[in-house]
Every structure is written in structure tokens, then in C-alpha cells.
Design an enzyme around this catalytic site. Structure first.
Site, PDB file in Angstrom:
ATOM      1  CG  LEU A 118      -1.908  -1.108   1.408  1.00 47.82           C
ATOM      2  CD1 LEU A 118      -2.609  -0.998   2.757  1.00 47.82           C
ATOM      3  CD2 LEU A 118      -2.925  -1.081   0.286  1.00 47.82           C
ATOM      4  CG  ASP A 119       1.038   5.919  -1.405  1.00 54.06           C
ATOM      5  OD1 ASP A 119       2.013   5.999  -2.158  1.00 54.06           O
ATOM      6  OD2 ASP A 119       0.636   6.859  -0.693  1.00 54.06           O
TER       7      ASP A 119
END
Length: 347
Positions: free
Chosen positions: A157-158
Site C-alpha cells: 500500500l502507498d
């Protein structure tokens, strides 16, 4: 077969643990053949194990000395000097080292580990983030992961996206999870708060690639090099922030392209609240990050073959944000309209 994940569709390979880095001084005795050449060229030829860019940094830092004095790369060699190189560890040399970290572990057994990643935590070391990543914490929590590519990470995930991630604790488990991602059978559900009021539900089928005007960003693209990207969305609730309409949207992914949800929703005119890359910059102060969370995760357990699913509440800051908008957080028992949703990977 390329992997259908968020890491630019590339999670093959692994990493080397940063151990046994030799920082012992290196002594070079120049010969007349070096006379008249630039010093940096001579040194580069004698120690090909180091890149020229790294040697240049050592020259600039005074870590390469000629006859006991710091040298410059552009100096001319005479052919009778004694050069001493004092190797310095680069940040990436120690990137894959264990670091104690409080990981929010939702589930763990001998095969897998499910983590609820907080916003602000980088998943994998990279330029500007060589330490303090989730990977470093995983290696400390589970030392055997040093033998698994990317410490068992199969998707990410970012930094500023919160939510659920799964890690394979063995090579066999990681391989199985990667294959599930390839087959698009991993179930991932995201919640996003967007500006505006999209229709009740829809599907965005629009290929994606690098933004030709800004290579750091992604964009919807019709280029023959664009990769297929499909997002299903459903409007869950509406509210207001600063007298502007906002909507809580549930997103399900068939593909997992970098920044897929952020780019796809923005392409419809409904940018994520707080998104300072793809959103409305004059509105980003409303929230300190993109309002996006991987809230639900479903997969086939690689060890038992059982179907497993986990759901987490919205992160505190996200929950406070939708409360400000007058939206009540959906309960865990509020499944998507189509419960048999395909998952992908975002960010």
C-alpha cells in the site's frame, strides 16, 4: 507471467540481506601506466566492484586519499602514488536489516501474517526511505523472513494509505499468495472519501500508464503500452466537508495498478479527499493524506486451503474525517453489493 500487483506489476526476485559488508580500507599502488589519466578513471578501473557514482561520493567526502591527503576525482595521476580508499556504507546497503517496530498484527500463524498498516508507514525500502519500513519491522518480528523474497511481501500500500496487507512467512506461502494475486482471486475492498457525488455504482474500465507529463504520476491512458485496469465502485453514503459535497465510496479491484483507485476516481471527476497528487490542491488542507483504506481482505489460506477473510475498522483519522462530514462508519457486517468480488492491489 507478470504479476498483477501494485509494484508496477513486478514482484519477482528477492533481496539480499545486508550482512557482511566489508568496509576495510583498500590500498592501491599506482604504476606508470596511470600517468596522465584522471584519478577517478584510474580508481574506477582498479575497483570495478564499486560504481562510479559511489566512488564520486567518496571522493567528495574525503574518503579517497592520495599519499595520505584527500583527493579529487579530476586530479591527474602521476603513476607512483599510493591511494587509500575508505569504503562507506550507502543507505541501501543497510536497507534490509531488522528493526524493532510495533506492527498491528491482525492475524498470524506459521504460514501467513496479516497486518493492518497505518498511514505514514512505508512498506518497502527505496530511495528516500531506506530504513523504518514495514519490511524492516517484519525482519525483526520474524527473522526467518530473511530467506523469503521481499520478506514475504506480495503487495503493498502507498505510504499514506492505511489498511490490510498479507505476508507469506515461507517461500511456499508467498508463492501461493502471488499466484492468487495473478489469478485475481484475492478479495480486496477499499473505502475512499471523494469530493462530489458519483452515481450509486459503476465500473471504471480504463487502462493506465505513466503520466507523459509527470513520470512520477500515473494516468488513464489509451496508449498501446497502457495496462488494463478495472475498478468497481459503490456509493455508500454522502455528506459535506466545508460546505462541499463528499461521498464515501466502496471500491473493488479486478486489477492492481499503481494508484489505481486514486487515478480512476479522479478520471470521473471525483478526486479523493486529501490527495495532494491527483486531487484538488486547494482542498487538500481538509485532510492530511488521501482518504483511502484497504478495509477488507479475503483469500485462500496457503496452508489449509480454507477461505479466510478479515475486516478492520476505519483508521481513527479516517473515521474522524467522515464523522466531520456527517457520515456514519459502516459496520463490519455491511458486505459489498456483490460479495464475490475480485481483488487486486492499490498504491
Amino acid at each position: 507471467m507478470p504479476l498483477d500487483t501494485d509494484l508496477d506489476d513486478d514482484l519477482e526476485g528477492g533481496f539480499e540481506a545486508a550482512s557482511g559488508i566489508d568496509l576495510s580500507p583498500i590500498t592501491l599502488n599506482l604504476t606508470p601506466e596511470a600517468c596522465g589519466q584522471r584519478l577517478d578513471k584510474v580508481v574506477a578501473g582498479l575497483v570495478p566492484q564499486f560504481s562510479r557514482s559511489r566512488l564520486q561520493l567518496w571522493f567528495e567526502g574525503g574518503h579517497i586519499k592520495v599519499d595520505g591527503k584527500p583527493a579529487r576525482g579530476k586530479d591527474t595521476a602521476y603513476g607512483d602514488e599510493v591511494i587509500v580508499i575508505e569504503p562507506q556504507a550507502a543507505p541501501e546497503d543497510t536497507a534490509f536489516t531488522p528493526e524493532p517496530m510495533d506492527l498491528n498484527i491482525v492475524y498470524e500463524d506459521d504460514d501467513i501474517l496479516v497486518i493492518n498498516k497505518p498511514a505514514g508507514l512505508v512498506v518497502h525500502p527505496g530511495a528516500g526511505n531506506w530504513t523504518g519500513t514495514m519490511l524492516n519491522g517484519l525482519l525483526h518480528h520474524c527473522p526467518q523472513l530473511v530467506g523469503v523474497p521481499r520478506a514475504g511481501i506480495v503487495h503493498r500500500l502507498d505510504k499514506d494509505t492505511s489498511g490490510l496487507m498479507v505476508v507469506g512467512k515461507t517461500l511456499a506461502s508467498q508463492t501461493d499468495l502471488v499466484r492468487q494475486l495473478q489469478a485475481r482471486t484475492v478479495k480486496r475492498e477499499y473505502f475512499a472519501l471523494v469530493w462530489g457525488t458519483p452515481r450509486l455504482s459503476g465500473t471504471i474500465d480504463a487502462g493506465m500508464g505513466r503520466d507523459p507529463r509527470d513520470r512520477v504520476k500515473m494516468a488513464v491512458s489509451t496508449s498501446p503500452f497502457a495496462k488494463p485496469a478495472i475498478t468497481h465502485y459503490e456509493r455508500v453514503a454522502t455528506g459535506e466537508l466545508d460546505r462541499r459535497p463528499v461521498s464515501l465510496v466502496r471500491c473493488r479491484l479486478e486489477t492492481g495498478r499503481t494508484h489505481q483507485i486514486r487515478v480512476h476516481m479522479q478520471s470521473l471527476g471525483f478526486a479523493l479527499v486529501g490527495d495532494n497528487v491527483y486531487g484538488k490542491r486547494h482542498l487538500t488542507p481538509v485532510f492530511h493524506r488521501q482518504a483511502l483504506q484497504a478495509r477488507r481482505l479475503g483469500l485462500v489460506h496457503p496452508g489449509t486451503g480454507e477461505q479466510c477473510e478479515w475486516t478492520v475498522p476505519l483508521a481513527d483519522d479516517f473515521a474522524e474525517l467522515i464523522a466531520r462530514a456527517g457520515i456514519e462508519e459502516p459496520g463490519d457486517d455491511n458486505p459489498p453489493a456483490d460479495d464475490d468480488f475480485d481483488g487486486g492491489d492499490e498504491e
